[in-house]
Design an enzyme around this catalytic site. Structure first.
Site, PDB file in Angstrom:
ATOM      1  N   SER A   1      61.464  44.051   3.911  1.00 18.02           N
ATOM      2  CA  SER A   1      60.401  45.001   2.812  1.00 18.02           C
ATOM      3  C   SER A   1      60.946  44.807   1.518  1.00 18.02           C
ATOM      4  O   SER A   1      60.492  45.372   0.534  1.00 18.02           O
ATOM      5  CB  SER A   1      60.814  46.679   3.126  1.00 18.02           C
ATOM      6  N   THR A   2      62.015  43.793   1.110  1.00 18.57           N
ATOM      7  CA  THR A   2      62.326  43.532  -0.356  1.00 18.57           C
ATOM      8  C   THR A   2      61.514  42.718  -1.041  1.00 18.57           C
ATOM      9  O   THR A   2      61.615  42.339  -2.183  1.00 18.57           O
ATOM     10  CB  THR A   2      63.860  43.007  -0.503  1.00 18.57           C
TER      11      THR A   2
ATOM     12  N   ASP B   1      56.907  36.227   7.016  1.00 20.57           N
ATOM     13  CA  ASP B   1      56.042  36.219   8.180  1.00 20.57           C
ATOM     14  C   ASP B   1      55.416  34.843   8.189  1.00 20.57           C
ATOM     15  O   ASP B   1      55.271  34.391   9.311  1.00 20.57           O
ATOM     16  CB  ASP B   1      55.078  37.406   8.007  1.00 20.57           C
TER      17      ASP B   1
ATOM     18  N   ASP C   1      67.014  29.579   4.410  1.00 16.41           N
ATOM     19  CA  ASP C   1      65.914  29.540   5.016  1.00 16.41           C
ATOM     20  C   ASP C   1      65.864  30.173   6.512  1.00 16.41           C
ATOM     21  O   ASP C   1      66.276  29.424   7.156  1.00 16.41           O
ATOM     22  CB  ASP C   1      64.877  28.290   4.921  1.00 16.41           C
TER      23      ASP C   1
END
Length: 176
Positions: A122-123, A34, A10
């Site tokens: 972005s994955t 986010d 994490d």
């Protein structure tokens, strides 16, 4: 000399000078990494993001750019927010993804950060294929630090075994 490491875990639990947030352009929190960073870091991060929006980033942060705020309650000094591109099958947006890593390291250098933890930008919800995202991340970070970054450790922090395997395939020579 910069050390690259790979961690399954994490990102909000990492101890680093800077933690990179795969932010949305509003800078006001969202889902995935986010949302986790905003929740764990607490209201100080959102306050700092609101201040950015009230200043130079009134329309939000552009894709491929990066900006820093406090890290709030995270075990870091800063959060570097970067907006990754949404994957497209009709337009090559690889340069925008690479820019996220380059710009984040540029901001880290400006701050004096020596350790930086990156997620797989972005994955997730943005749909970038994991293997290609890992390749772009590793190649871009290697090229950027070789060009003169003062960052001493870049840590790729991935959430699951599939992402770990994708990054490990592009990092055969690193500490895991």
């Amino acid at each position: 000399m910069t050390t690259l490491t790979l961690v399954r875990g994490d990102i909000t639990q990492q101890s680093a000078d800077a933690i990179v947030n795969a932010a949305n352009s509003s800078l006001l929190g969202g889902g995935g990494v986010d949302g986790a960073i905003h929740r764990r870091g607490g209201p100080a991060i959102l306050e700092a993001c609101r201040a950015l929006r009230a200043g130079h980033y009134g329309k939000g942060l552009s894709t491929g750019r990066a900006v820093a705020t406090t890290a709030g309650r995270l075990d870091a000094r800063w959060v570097i927010h970067t907006v990754g591109p949404v994957h497209s099958t009709t337009e090559d947006r690889s340069e925008l993804l690479a820019s996220c890593y380059r710009e984040s390291l540029r901001v880290a250098d400006e701050l004096g950060a020596r350790t930086v933890a990156f997620p797989a930008i972005s994955t997730g919800i943005y749909g970038w294929p994991l293997d290609d995202g890992a390749r772009i991340a590793v190649e871009t970070v290697r090229a950027t630090v070789a060009a003169g970054s003062a960052v001493t450790e870049v840590r790729f922090v991935v959430f699951d075994d599939r992402a770990y395997a994708a990054f490990a395939a592009h990092l055969p020579d690193i500490s895991k």
